[in-house]
Every structure is written in structure tokens, then in C-alpha cells.
Design an enzyme around this catalytic site. Structure first.
Site, PDB file in Angstrom:
ATOM      1  N   VAL A 188      68.978  73.690  64.990  1.00 35.07           N
ATOM      2  CA  VAL A 188      68.277  72.633  64.261  1.00 35.07           C
ATOM      3  C   VAL A 188      66.934  72.669  64.985  1.00 35.07           C
ATOM      4  CG1 VAL A 188      68.412  70.223  64.660  1.00 35.07           C
ATOM      5  CG2 VAL A 188      70.618  71.472  64.051  1.00 35.07           C
ATOM      6  N   ASP A 189      66.610  72.810  66.110  1.00 31.60           N
ATOM      7  CA  ASP A 189      65.493  72.530  67.160  1.00 31.60           C
ATOM      8  C   ASP A 189      64.256  73.471  66.300  1.00 31.60           C
ATOM      9  OD1 ASP A 189      64.890  70.918  68.948  1.00 31.60           O
ATOM     10  OD2 ASP A 189      65.428  72.150  70.665  1.00 31.60           O
ATOM     11  N   ASP A 190      64.641  74.740  66.141  1.00 30.00           N
ATOM     12  CA  ASP A 190      63.701  75.527  65.629  1.00 30.00           C
ATOM     13  C   ASP A 190      63.377  75.147  64.189  1.00 30.00           C
ATOM     14  OD1 ASP A 190      62.465  78.056  67.155  1.00 30.00           O
ATOM     15  OD2 ASP A 190      64.753  77.985  67.754  1.00 30.00           O
TER      16      ASP A 190
END
Length: 624
Positions: free
Chosen positions: A369-371
Site C-alpha cells: 500500500v505504501d509504495d
């Protein structure tokens, strides 16, 4: 107002100069000396005499030794770290370039003995020691191989472990089942590091282990089939699980630890040391080598997508236009790395379609999710210029929506993986090794993306659920815990910027509680600094000095809340501008967490990214 333009310009010029020809940024993902030691041990075990690499890694390891003979995971770790010291000692001995009689190794041995001996190193290291003939395997391993056959309906099953845990667990289960051990004529003898002098089983087989083992055995008995057939089937399924997830560079999910373990698991299954699967895996690990201060370092993985997406979006925030060649090249790189394959995430998210991004350069099946939000931030301003980008954008947004947990938060890799029984595993910080719960950093950063880069209504159900989750999970002191950074400053920055971006009023009690906390921990020099001890003690621990990254996180949080620059903001901006080109231990201090506290990450890019964000937000809000 403070003039930030000179500092912003310096960072922009530095970043532009450091961009790679393919548009990415390859700043090192530095993780201490553990992977360096393991690489020496792997090469020597397989009798691959890459002397230049082994000698270079040994030189790097010895250069990090403390005066008392120990190695540390971070600067302010009190005396040193037993596990890191044992790994360094073993790697140096196996390299052949250091002998036990060397005063530096004698000092290391004394430290190991004084701190509990080989019995007290962490479980992952004990597995490595068992694999390489230095430690006995336990009589039984608490997780049977048959766990991979358990249906998803079982309360305990293989896919209730996070993907981060599964990829390490699959080869471990094979190795533990076969009690694989491999030595060579050059293997050191570490038996004198056992305090009990016997090297007997000391895996702390306590009631939790036995309870878990018993529960697993009950599940095994409920499977249909003869025990021998089920066991053979489980080994084959574990093997296929590994082989089906090998990345184009030959690594297993592009992680060092899982690839290291897979190589030995393949050997125990009868593969030759010269089998292409093994040689490709070794070459893949070698391809993750970087150089720091003239010495080689084996990265745990590459952070290329992460670096590139964060840097590109930060540059654009600093008014580098989206049609600038630097941004164009970066976004072409990112567009090529959007995922098109289904990964393990689909097991708990069957309604989702591929569209996320991974962390490393070669990652094709393990998006996070972060990337994904970071990459979408980077391409956001160029979406309208190219109809093809609309498809990329929509696929990424849709994947993010489907990955929201039922509790309202977002995790890293998977959906709804937060089983309480995982905490019973007798492995350090097993909750973060084997579970993937909602976290403040992931939830906050996702909200920040939706609030600042999309036209998603602020009363959208997904937004309301996420806001509710963050408010509910705020710490008593006003901070939030961040899973992938250090720790409470990172989580608090993520939560504040996320909540304010979707319209939570800055006078809301949660925001005010958080900003009061931030102001209360500011250092006298205007900066902020948090110790990695926060991760170990599960509470905020001040570093005792300021760092660029911590100061940037705290400042960016306050800038998001305050309508005019306060004394705290002004002094923080002054600290950043005066420290941009500083070179000391604080600029090398880890600001990332990784494998459940087993190592910490020094992102070489962070000293540029987060000051640029804070300075740019300050300039946009208060100066323009």
C-alpha cells in the site's frame, strides 16, 4: 518568515545529480552487518570462493565493531547486540581472513559469553546456525509442514501468516522437518560459545510452543488422507510455493532472508549446488550489493521504487514541473513497474485486481500500500496529459480501495491479517513478523494521498472508517505508533497529515493532543530526535539529539496544523537549514524498521526527501 529557497534549491540539485540513467534513484537500503555476514556464510558453505566479495564484506563488518568487541544495531544501543555480534563473529571466522586469536575476535567472543552465549541469540539466527551445523535443531518445530494444506476456513492456516512471514516460513518448515545441516572443511567451530558447553536444544520449548504445536496437530488430524501422504504432499506444496514466487532476478520475493533460506531448502530437497535455480538465486543476491564508503554491503532488498516515488513527488511539491526531464524519466520508470500479476494478496482480497506497486526494482507480485500511494503521488500531476496514464491511475486507486481492512485501517501487504494467536509464536516481535495489522503510518499516508491527490469526497465511507480507526488507535500521550519507521514521530506525522488532508479540523482534540505532544519533545536546538529504543520498549524514547529526518516529520506535522509559523516551527526550520549538509552519526542513524526488530534501516534518501517536503510545505503555506 525564513527564506527556505536556498535550502530547497540545494536539495533539488543534489537529487537531480543522483538520478540514475533509467530514471530511478538507487540510494542504498542499509541494514547493518547481518546480511553481510550471512553472505559470507552462504558463499563459504556452498564453496563459492568469490574472494573479492568475501574480503570486502569482512572488511566492512570489522569496520563496524565497537571498542568493547560488540556490534550494534544502532548508535545508542547500550553495550551492543548479542545476535549481531554472534553473526559478525561467525561471518568473520568463516571468511578465513580472521582467526579466533585475533584480539578483535577475542573481544567479540568475550562479549557473546558475557551476554548469555549462543543460547540467547534470536530464533532466526538459531535457524541459520542449525542449517550450517553450529546448532542442533529442536526435537520438534511448533509448526508442522502440513500447515500449508490447511483450508482457509481453519482458524490456523498458512495464509493467516502475512506474506512477509510466509516467504521466510516456507523454507524454514522444510529445513526444520528435514533437520538439514551443512558443513564444509572450512566451517568454524562455535561450540565454545555455548555456556552449557553441550550445544543441546535450547530453543525455549515452553508452554506456548507446546500449546501451538498441539493446536496444529489437531488441525493435521482433521485433514483427509494418510499421514505419510499428507506429509509428502505438504513438502511438495511448500516447494511449489517457493518456486512459483521467484522473481526475474532469481530471488524469492526479492528478500535476502527468504532467498538465503530457499537456497538451503532446495539443497535439502536434493537440488545440486550447481542447479540453475540456486545459481540464479545467488546471482540475484549478488545483484543487490551496493557500495557504502568504498566497501560492499549486501542489501536486504533494493528500495528503488520507494526511493524513486518519494523523490519524484517531493521534487514536484518543490515546484519542479511534471514535464521536467527528471520527473518524466522517474515517472516512466514507475509506470513500467505497476503490477499486472496476481499475488498472494488476492487470497484475502478476491475482489481486487492487480494495480499496486512493490518496493524493490524487480518486485512483480508483492505490491504494498505504501509504495502504491507513493507511486500514485508521483504520477498524479501527469495523468491528464496522457490517456494511457488514466488506466494506470484507475487500476492503482481501485487496488487501494479493495485493500482497506474491515477495521478501517490499511496494512502493508495484505487484507485482514491480524490474528491474535500469532503473538503466541516464540519468535521476537512475532506480531510484526507474521501478522500484517492496520497501522497508523499506512492508514495516515493513504488518507493523505486521497485527501491531497484525488477528489474523493471527505465523507466517503472509506475515509470515515479510516479516520475513525486512527482516532481510536491514538496513544495516550497523543502520538501514534508507526510500523515501518522509527516510530512514534513517524506514526504521528503520518496520522496528522492524513487526518488534516481529509478535513478533520485542526482544533479536533486528537490533533491538538498530538501537536501538544510534538511540541513537548522538541529539543533545545530546534530539532527532534527519536531512538530505535522506542521500537524495543513500545514507547517513545528520545534520542538525546536531533536528526534531519525526525525534525522534518515533526515540522511537517505542525505545518499541517498551524495557520501561521509558530516559534516551534521557526526554530525547526532553522535547524534543518543549518543541518542540511551535516555529516555525522545522526545522518546515518536508522529511521526505518524492517524484520521485526532484527535490523533497522538507514535510508540514504531520507535526509533529502523529508527536509524537502517540510521546507516546501513551509514555503507554500507561509511564504508564497
Amino acid at each position: 518568515m525564513i527564506n527556505t529557497e536556498k535550502g530547497i534549491k540545494w536539495i533539488i540539485e543534489t537529487l537531480k545529480k543522483d538520478q540514475s540513467p533509467n530514471g530511478s534513484w538507487n540510494y542504498p537500503f542499509e541494514t547493518g552487518i547481518s546480511t553481510d555476514s550471512y553472505m559470507i556464510i552462504l558463499l563459504r558453505t556452498l564453496e563459492i570462493n568469490d574472494e573479492d566479495l568475501i574480503r570486502g564484506l569482512a572488511s566492512r563488518i570489522i569496520s563496524k565493531q565497537e571498542k568493547n568487541g560488540a556490534w550494534k544495531l544502532f548508535y545508542d544501543e547500550k553495550d551492543g547486540n548479542l545476535t549481531a555480534t554472534l553473526e559478525a563473529y561467525y561471518g568473520l571466522l568463516y571468511s578465513g581472513y580472521f582467526k579466533k586469536e585475533d584480539p578483535r575476535l577475542r573481544a567479540a567472543k568475550s562479549f557473546i559469553i558475557a551476554h548469555g552465549g549462543m543460547e540467547n541469540v534470536n530464533v532466526y539466527t538459531k535457524i541459520m546456525l542449525a542449517v550450517t551445523g553450529q546448532h542442533k535443531w529442536p526435537v520438534f518445530f511448533p509448526i508442522p509442514t502440513e500447515v500449508i494444506l490447511f483450508p482457509l476456513s481453519f482458524p490456523i492456516n498458512f495464509y493467516q501468516f502475512s506474506v512477509y512471514g510466509r516467504v521466510n516460513l516456507a523454507p524454514i518448515l522444510i529445513l526444520a522437518d528435514k533437520k538439514f545441516s551443512m558443513t564444509t572443511k572450512k566451517s568454524p567451530d562455535l561450540s565454545d560459545l555455548f555456556l552449557n558447553r553441550t550445544g543441546e536444544d535450547d530453543w525455549e520449548i515452553n508452554s506456548e510452543w507446546r500449546s501451538l504445536f498441539s493446536s496444529m496437530k489437531v488441525c493435521v488430524k482433521s485433514l483427509i488422507g494418510l499421514p505419510a501422504q499428507l506429509h509428502s504432499m505438504s513438502i511438495d506444496r511448500l516447494k511449489r510455493y517457493m518456486l512459483e514466487r521467484i522473481e526475474p532476478d532469481g530471488t524469492f520475493y526479492s528478500y535476502y532472508s527468504s532467498t538465503f533460506l530457499m537456497i538451503y531448502a532446495l539443497l535439502t530437497l536434493g537440488y545440486s549446488k550447481n542447479d540453475p535455480l540456486i545459481t540464479n538465486a545467488i546471482n540475484g543476491l549478488k545483484s543487490m550489493k551496493t557500495e557504502i564508503n568504498g566497501l560492499p554491503h549486501m542489501q536486504y532488498t533494493t528500495a528503488t521504487v520507494w526511493n524513486t516515488s518519494l523523490i519524484s513527488s517531493a521534487l514536484q511539491l518543490a515546484d519542479v514541473p511534471p514535464d521536467d526531464p527528471v520527473i518524466n524519466k522517474a515517472n516512466r520508470y514507475l509506470l513500467e513497474r505497476q503490477h499486472h500479476k496476481f499475488g498472494d494478496w488476492v487470497i484475502h482480497n478476491p475482489d481486487g485486481l492487480p494495480g499496486g506497486w512493490g518496493f524493490s526494482d524487480v518486485n512483480t507480485v508483492n505490491p504494498d500500500v505504501d509504495d502504491s500511494t507513493a507511486s500514485l503521488r508521483s504520477i498524479a500531476r501527469g495523468v491528464s496529459d496522457n490517456p494511457q496514464n488514466h488506466v494506470v491511475w484507475d487500476r492503482g486507486i481501485n487496488w487501494l480501495f479493495t485493500m482497506q481492512n474491515d477495521d478501517g485501517g490499511w496494512a502493508s501487504f495484505e487484507k485482514n491479517i491480524d490474528n491474535k494467536w500469532l503473538g503466541l509464536l516464540p519468535i521476537e516481535k512475532s506480531k510484526f513478523m507474521f501478522a500484517d495489522p492496520s497501522s497508523a503510518d499506512l492508514t495516515g499516508r493513504t488518507l493523505e494521498f486521497f485527501g491531497n491527490y484525488t477528489n474523493l469526497p471527505r465523507n466517503h465511507p472509506s475515509v470515515k472508517k479510516a479516520v475513525k480507526w486512527l482516532i481510536k488507535n491514538q496513544e495516550k500521550d497523543g502520538s501514534w505508533y508507526g510500523r515501518w519507521g522509527i516510530c512514534y514521530l513517524y506514526g504521528t506525522w503520518s496520522a496528522i497529515t492524513g487526518l488534516t488532508s481529509v478535513g478533520l479540523p485542526t482544533n479536533h482534540k486528537s490533533i491538538q493532543h498530538a501537536t501538544t505532544w510534538l511540541k513537548s519533545i522538541q529539543n533545545s536546538d530546534g530539532g527532534w530526535g527519536e531512538s530505535c529504543m522506542s521500537d524495543l520498549q513500545n514507547k517513545y524514547v528520545p534520542l538525546g539529539t536531533s536528526t534531519l529526518t525526525d525534525t522534518s516529520w515533526a515540522l511537517d506535522s505542525l505545518i499541517a496544523v498551524e495557520e501561521s509559523p509558530t516559534t516551534e516551527i521557526q526554530s525547526g526550520i532553522t535547524y534543518i537549514l543549518e543541518s542540511l549538509q551535516k555529516e555525522d552519526w545522526t545522518t546515518d542513524y536508522p529511521k526505518g524498521q524492517a524484520m521485526a526488530g532484527g535490523f533497522y534501516v538507514h535510508y540514504h534518501s531520507y535526509r533529502y526527501i523529508y527536509p524537502l517536503l517540510a521546507l516546501s510545505h513551509y514555503h507554500r503555506k507561509y511564504v508564497k
